[in-house]
Scaffold this motif. Structure first.
Motif, PDB file in Angstrom:
ATOM      1  N   LEU A 114     -13.105 -12.894 -11.233  1.00  0.00           N
ATOM      2  CA  LEU A 114     -13.818 -11.620 -11.304  1.00  0.00           C
ATOM      3  C   LEU A 114     -13.558 -10.944 -12.651  1.00  0.00           C
ATOM      4  CD1 LEU A 114     -13.228 -10.342  -7.675  1.00  0.00           C
ATOM      5  CD2 LEU A 114     -15.060 -11.760  -8.573  1.00  0.00           C
TER       6      LEU A 114
ATOM      7  N   ARG B  14      -4.279  -1.943 -14.187  1.00  0.00           N
ATOM      8  CA  ARG B  14      -4.536  -1.707 -12.769  1.00  0.00           C
ATOM      9  C   ARG B  14      -3.424  -0.854 -12.156  1.00  0.00           C
ATOM     10  NH1 ARG B  14      -3.824  -6.797  -9.684  1.00  0.00           N
ATOM     11  NH2 ARG B  14      -1.832  -5.943  -9.049  1.00  0.00           N
TER      12      ARG B  14
ATOM     13  N   ILE C 224     -19.276   2.801  -4.727  1.00  0.00           N
ATOM     14  CA  ILE C 224     -18.544   2.539  -5.960  1.00  0.00           C
ATOM     15  C   ILE C 224     -19.375   3.019  -7.147  1.00  0.00           C
ATOM     16  CG2 ILE C 224     -17.627   0.738  -7.469  1.00  0.00           C
ATOM     17  CD1 ILE C 224     -17.099  -0.907  -4.965  1.00  0.00           C
TER      18      ILE C 224
ATOM     19  N   GLN D  90     -16.621   2.791 -13.250  1.00  0.00           N
ATOM     20  CA  GLN D  90     -15.794   1.593 -13.329  1.00  0.00           C
ATOM     21  C   GLN D  90     -15.751   1.065 -14.762  1.00  0.00           C
ATOM     22  OE1 GLN D  90     -16.423  -1.560 -10.371  1.00  0.00           O
ATOM     23  NE2 GLN D  90     -16.990  -2.910 -12.041  1.00  0.00           N
ATOM     24  N   ARG D  91     -16.906   1.072 -15.406  1.00  0.00           N
ATOM     25  CA  ARG D  91     -16.944   0.585 -16.781  1.00  0.00           C
ATOM     26  C   ARG D  91     -16.193   1.521 -17.713  1.00  0.00           C
ATOM     27  NH1 ARG D  91     -22.562  -0.187 -19.518  1.00  0.00           N
ATOM     28  NH2 ARG D  91     -21.915   1.042 -21.297  1.00  0.00           N
TER      29      ARG D  91
ATOM     30  N   GLY E 239      -1.303 -12.050  -9.183  1.00  0.00           N
ATOM     31  CA  GLY E 239      -1.576 -10.780  -9.831  1.00  0.00           C
ATOM     32  C   GLY E 239      -3.047 -10.456 -10.029  1.00  0.00           C
ATOM     33  N   LEU E 240      -3.875 -11.473 -10.172  1.00  0.00           N
ATOM     34  CA  LEU E 240      -5.249 -11.225 -10.603  1.00  0.00           C
ATOM     35  C   LEU E 240      -6.265 -12.016  -9.792  1.00  0.00           C
ATOM     36  CD1 LEU E 240      -4.584 -11.555 -14.418  1.00  0.00           C
ATOM     37  CD2 LEU E 240      -5.388  -9.488 -13.292  1.00  0.00           C
ATOM     38  N   ALA E 241      -7.444 -11.442  -9.672  1.00  0.00           N
ATOM     39  CA  ALA E 241      -8.582 -12.191  -9.142  1.00  0.00           C
ATOM     40  C   ALA E 241      -9.293 -12.792 -10.355  1.00  0.00           C
ATOM     41  CB  ALA E 241      -9.516 -11.290  -8.352  1.00  0.00           C
TER      42      ALA E 241
ATOM     43  N   LEU F   1     -10.540   2.445  -6.643  1.00  0.00           N
ATOM     44  CA  LEU F   1     -11.945   2.297  -7.040  1.00  0.00           C
ATOM     45  C   LEU F   1     -12.529   3.660  -7.376  1.00  0.00           C
ATOM     46  CD1 LEU F   1     -13.151  -0.227  -4.315  1.00  0.00           C
ATOM     47  CD2 LEU F   1     -12.927  -0.665  -6.743  1.00  0.00           C
TER      48      LEU F   1
ATOM     49  N   MET G 243     -15.093   6.145  -6.903  1.00  0.00           N
ATOM     50  CA  MET G 243     -16.128   6.306  -5.883  1.00  0.00           C
ATOM     51  C   MET G 243     -16.977   7.519  -6.211  1.00  0.00           C
ATOM     52  SD  MET G 243     -15.408   3.747  -3.908  1.00  0.00           S
ATOM     53  CE  MET G 243     -16.179   3.916  -2.302  1.00  0.00           C
TER      54      MET G 243
ATOM     55  N   ARG H  60       0.819  -1.199   0.000  1.00  0.00           N
ATOM     56  CA  ARG H  60       0.000   0.000   0.000  1.00  0.00           C
ATOM     57  C   ARG H  60       0.865   1.266   0.000  1.00  0.00           C
ATOM     58  NH1 ARG H  60      -4.004   1.163   4.043  1.00  0.00           N
ATOM     59  NH2 ARG H  60      -3.048  -0.466   5.290  1.00  0.00           N
TER      60      ARG H  60
ATOM     61  N   ILE I   1       2.416   1.742  -3.490  1.00  0.00           N
ATOM     62  CA  ILE I   1       1.435   2.197  -4.475  1.00  0.00           C
ATOM     63  C   ILE I   1       1.153   3.684  -4.268  1.00  0.00           C
ATOM     64  CG2 ILE I   1      -0.973   1.993  -5.175  1.00  0.00           C
ATOM     65  CD1 ILE I   1      -0.661  -1.053  -4.498  1.00  0.00           C
TER      66      ILE I   1
ATOM     67  N   LEU J  73      -9.259  -2.278  -9.139  1.00  0.00           N
ATOM     68  CA  LEU J  73      -9.010  -2.750  -7.777  1.00  0.00           C
ATOM     69  C   LEU J  73      -8.074  -1.838  -6.986  1.00  0.00           C
ATOM     70  CD1 LEU J  73      -9.304  -4.875  -5.634  1.00  0.00           C
ATOM     71  CD2 LEU J  73      -7.640  -6.275  -6.826  1.00  0.00           C
TER      72      LEU J  73
ATOM     73  N   SER K 168     -11.330 -14.354  -3.892  1.00  0.00           N
ATOM     74  CA  SER K 168     -10.879 -14.847  -5.189  1.00  0.00           C
ATOM     75  C   SER K 168      -9.367 -15.029  -5.212  1.00  0.00           C
ATOM     76  CB  SER K 168     -11.311 -13.863  -6.269  1.00  0.00           C
ATOM     77  OG  SER K 168     -10.929 -14.305  -7.532  1.00  0.00           O
TER      78      SER K 168
ATOM     79  N   ARG L 168     -21.601  -2.127  -3.823  1.00  0.00           N
ATOM     80  CA  ARG L 168     -21.270  -0.728  -4.025  1.00  0.00           C
ATOM     81  C   ARG L 168     -20.265  -0.146  -3.051  1.00  0.00           C
ATOM     82  NH1 ARG L 168     -24.869   1.942  -7.315  1.00  0.00           N
ATOM     83  NH2 ARG L 168     -23.210   3.475  -7.359  1.00  0.00           N
TER      84      ARG L 168
ATOM     85  N   VAL M  79     -13.414  -5.163 -12.738  1.00  0.00           N
ATOM     86  CA  VAL M  79     -13.142  -5.224 -11.299  1.00  0.00           C
ATOM     87  C   VAL M  79     -11.641  -5.263 -11.041  1.00  0.00           C
ATOM     88  CG1 VAL M  79     -13.385  -6.657  -9.242  1.00  0.00           C
ATOM     89  CG2 VAL M  79     -15.337  -6.315 -10.758  1.00  0.00           C
TER      90      VAL M  79
END
Lengths: 510, 335
Positions: free
Chosen positions: A356, A416, A374, A379-380, A351-353, A367, A369, A333, A336, A364, B209, B197, A360
């Motif tokens: 999902l 990301r 969210i 996000q899209r 590295g990845l979920a 986010l 907000m 953290r 970053i 990650l 995950s 959300r 997402v």
């Protein structure tokens, strides 16, 4: 190994023969009417882009998959495709990229899973160990048979997998990108072992992306594209550019598109990083617009250096400065927040979920907000933006990441990281598992990121990558930086000598 | 592969969930089963489809449904909370004692019960995230500790004496609608918003995950894991207070084995015990399916023992169906 490849088409009986083998998945022809022969004593390389059908074809040969049509014969007998047990009886064994080993069991126990020596449910452990020692000797692996597999390195585990194939008297060994996670030296050792096995009459089918090793160990190469065989030729009958052309189906003019520029001010400066058992007074500086390579054997401290700069496993001593200002990094953290991004060595495991969505995963790190919640539209939008700018090939951004190819998964991780505003980027083996075209595209992006003034660290076990992409290369050994090479000083021998400590080293200027 | 410029996704894209809830729910065997059982019961047992019986059903389900919301959060992170039954009993008893012996008004009494639940959840969360105990062990310990504390506090005797107004929580009505049914709606909405959300919900999916990806992405892992258990404890506390209100007392033995019904509801609702998957809507459907089967069985005169067998069968069937559908779905996606 070339001398064993007496593949005089007519007089020698092939060990395995595929006749017009096709495999269809719903909506896709994974393999189309492939016919070829595989002979004892040859290393037969299968080359081609990701998705060309190499793995599918090998799985058919190993009888993990059943062909939709066509015929497979092993030693003159038609194969019934009753599954791996049948394949084992016929003497076909496959070493997958993900090893099929039980990590908590010993080496000896792993070697004989399913065919333990003994009878009536009892295992003769002494005999098992003796047999195991013999097999380990044959694959040139100097570890005790009583060690837990978990404690072995990747290269050693791979050797156990090969020994497992010998344990079932396999005559045809299939290897799926076996050097993907090996160092240069480990790869060479593997080639020696494979040479000995083919000398004993074994056939090796070898999937590879790496041009250098196709020429190093292959006797014949079959190039696949879109599920069909483009050509099968003796390796000697082809040069590198012809091979690339037949794999990609067009000219790839530049594998390593790097434009070298005058670097800017120092962005990252790490000094005297210590971590017991991993790093000893290691450090590096990277300037804006610069790509600095980290070379070394596995375990030499390259990944450890990157991970400690990123705070994944923080250093116990040492200092890190970013753009001249000291920063304290105790966990990812902090890194970053300071503007450091890290692309892990293993995208899938850390590295990845995977289950999902692309959106997402991209958002990650930061986010979008809105009013404390969210912002799903945001996000899209963010995801669409990166899909566009990085060329992530996915029909919809809410599609699960697990459905993407390796190269596209890599781009999701990159997106990301870029979204967190990272200016210092640490890439750990970014090309692993990617085909030529995807790699070339990724290096293009690396060059672009550097051109925008970011500072980049590139870890790779494949020296041509480092030598073509990097402004400077640091060589690590046993947790120390043992050498620093400028571009005009690059040579494979020099780097290998430094990495192995085989004399001729010059200390890093500090 | 498309170039990405075409507007194939259009405006129809579902924006309300990170994991495409609607697709998940439409694949749920539980949803179909619930509808079928509803239709069958309304024909077979005339008393089933009456407003009285349905509201009664809602009230009966409320305790489990409220608790299932919290447990869903925990299970999505890849954890488990075995302690919700004991914690509900502890909350109920302490809440009633606060009102009966310390003269707190019912609102404060209920909040006190929630605080007790949240505290137990905090201990669970810290044991998991800081001490590093596996969730199964941490909450198994809490199951025993909380039950022990209840028995010590009460001497294994039920506690009474809450003011009459406390009954509103479990027995009151607003117009025709029972208060517990309203509580289900409220808690479910809250849970859904949290999951879809908020950071906490998003991180719950990611932690379930791939926890390492979460850490390397800068997610404060311990804090969010802890928060999830706190919420689970708090919702268990609310469940305990509703139950206490319905029976007008704090029962030290309340909720023994309840955690299994709650976990069953969540799993029937499509959540994965391996983490990363689950929805509030699914868990609610799961909770109602279990309740409808019990309710319908009563209407048809089927005994409790058979109900248990039936619910076990449904757990098997629901999870098998979910896996089967998922495999088919994935093949289509990749194919």
């Amino acid at each position: 190994m070339g001398e064993f490849a007496q593949v005089g088409e007519s007089e020698v009986e092939p060990l395995a023969r595929l006749t017009e083998v096709s495999k269809r998945f719903p909506g896709v022809n994974a393999v189309t009417e492939v016919s070829l022969d595989i002979f004892g004593g040859e290393v037969h390389v299968f080359a081609g882009e990701n998705g060309a059908g190499k793995s599918t074809l090998m799985k058919i040969l190993a009888q993990v998959d059943r062909p939709t049509s066509g015929r497979v014969e092993v030693a003159g007998a038609p194969v019934t495709h009753r599954g791996p047990a049948e394949a084992r009886r016929l003497g076909v064994a496959m070493v997958h990229q993900e090893f099929a080993l039980a990590p908590d069991l010993t080496v000896a126990e792993n070697l004989f899973i399913g065919q333990e020596p003994g009878g009536f449910g009892w295992i003769r452990r002494g005999r098992e160990r003796a047999l195991a020692r013999e097999l380990l000797r044959r694959v040139g692996l100097g570890v005790r048979e009583t060690r837990a597999v978990r404690s072995l390195s990747t290269a050693e585990q791979q050797r156990v997998e090969i020994a497992k194939a010998l344990a079932v008297d396999a005559r045809l060994l299939i290897l799926d990108e076996p050097t993907a996670s090996l160092t240069e030296r480990e790869s060479r050792e593997l080639f020696t072992v494979l040479g000995e096995l083919t000398a004993q009459g074994m056939a090796v089918c070898y999937i590879s992306h790496r041009l250098d090793e196709i020429f190093a160990i292959g006797d014949r190469v079959t190039v696949l594209r879109d599920g069909s065989v483009v050509t099968t030729v003796p390796v000697g009958g082809m040069d590198e550019s012809a091979l690339v052309r037949s794999m990609v189906g067009r000219e790839v003019d530049d594998l390593y598109p790097r434009t070298f520029r005058e670097p800017g001010p120092v962005r990252l400066e790490a000094r005297g990083l210590e971590r017991p058992g991993a790093l000893r007074h290691a450090g590096l500086t990277v300037r804006a617009g610069e790509i600095v390579g980290l070379a070394g054997l596995v375990g030499a401290g390259r990944t450890e250096l990157a991970r400690s700069v990123f705070g994944a496993e923080p250093a116990t001593a040492g200092s890190i400065r970013l753009d001249g200002r000291p920063v304290r990094i105790r966990r990812p953290r902090d890194a970053i927040a300071a503007g450091i991004g890290y692309l892990t060595e293993s995208r899938k495991s850390d590295g990845l979920a995977l289950q999902l969505g692309v959106d997402v995963n991209i958002t990650l790190g930061r986010l979008p907000m809105r009013g404390g919640l969210i912002d799903l539209r945001g996000q899209r939008r963010v995801a669409e933006h990166y899909r566009e700018s990085l060329g992530i090939r996915v029909p919809r951004v809410d599609r699960a990441v697990s459905l993407l190819s390796g190269g596209n998964q890599q781009k999701v991780v990159l997106a990301r990281i870029l979204r967190t505003g990272a200016e210092v980027l640490l890439f750990d083996e970014p090309g692993r598992g990617m085909d030529v075209a995807a790699k070339s595209e990724m290096f293009q992006q690396l060059d672009q990121l550097a051109a925008e003034g970011r500072a980049i660290v590139l870890i790779s076990s494949y020296l041509p990558e480092l030598m073509n992409m990097c402004d400077r290369i640091l060589v690590l050994r046993a947790g120390r930086v043992v050498g620093e090479l400028e571009r005009e000083e690059y040579s494979e021998q020099r780097i290998v000598a430094l990495a192995t400590g085989a004399g001729g080293e010059h200390e890093q200027r500090d | 592969m498309s170039s990405g410029t075409e507007a194939e996704t259009g405006g129809r894209q579902r924006l309300w969930s990170p994991v495409r809830v609607s697709g998940a729910v439409s694949r749920l065997a539980a949803a179909g089963a619930l509808i079928v059982i509803f239709v069958v019961l309304s024909f077979v047992a005339p008393s089933f489809l009456t407003a009285d019986n349905l509201f009664n059903l809602g009230s009966q389900t409320s305790v489990k449904a409220v608790m299932a919301v919290g447990v869903t959060l925990v299970i999505i992170t890849g954890g488990i909370d075995l302690s919700v039954g004991s914690v509900a009993a502890l909350s109920g008893v302490v809440g009633v004692l606060l009102m009966a012996e310390h003269g707190l008004n019912p609102l404060l009494g209920v909040l006190g019960g929630l605080a007790v639940g949240a505290t137990a959840g905090l201990v669970n969360g810290l044991l998991v995230s800081r001490v590093g105990l596996p969730p199964f062990i941490a909450t198994l310990g809490m199951l025993s500790v909380a039950r022990g504390v209840v028995l010590i506090t009460t001497g294994a005797v039920a506690v009474f004496g809450a003011p009459d107004s406390f009954r509103v929580l479990g027995q009151g009505v607003l117009g025709p609608v029972p208060v517990p049914v309203l509580l289900i709606v409220f808690v479910a909405l809250a849970g859904h918003v949290i999951l879809t959300r908020t950071r906490l919900g998003r991180y719950a999916y990611v932690l379930g995950s791939n926890p390492e990806a979460a850490r390397l992405s800068g997610v404060a892992v311990s804090r969010h894991i802890t928060a999830v258990y706190v919420l689970s404890g708090m919702f268990a506390g609310l469940g305990g207070m509703i139950a206490a209100s319905r029976i007008n007392s704090g029962q030290p033995n309340f909720g023994e084995g309840l955690e299994l019904d709650v976990i069953a509801a969540v799993v029937i609702g499509g959540a994965s015990l391996f983490g990363g998957r689950g929805t509030i809507l699914g868990s609610l459907i799961g909770a109602f399916l279990v309740a409808v089967i019990r309710n319908g069985a009563v209407q048809l005169g089927i005994g409790t023992f058979y109900q248990n067998v039936l619910i076990g069968l449904i757990i098997w069937l629901a999870v098998w169906w979910d896996r089967y559908q998922r495999r088919k779905f994935n093949n289509e996606e990749t194919g």
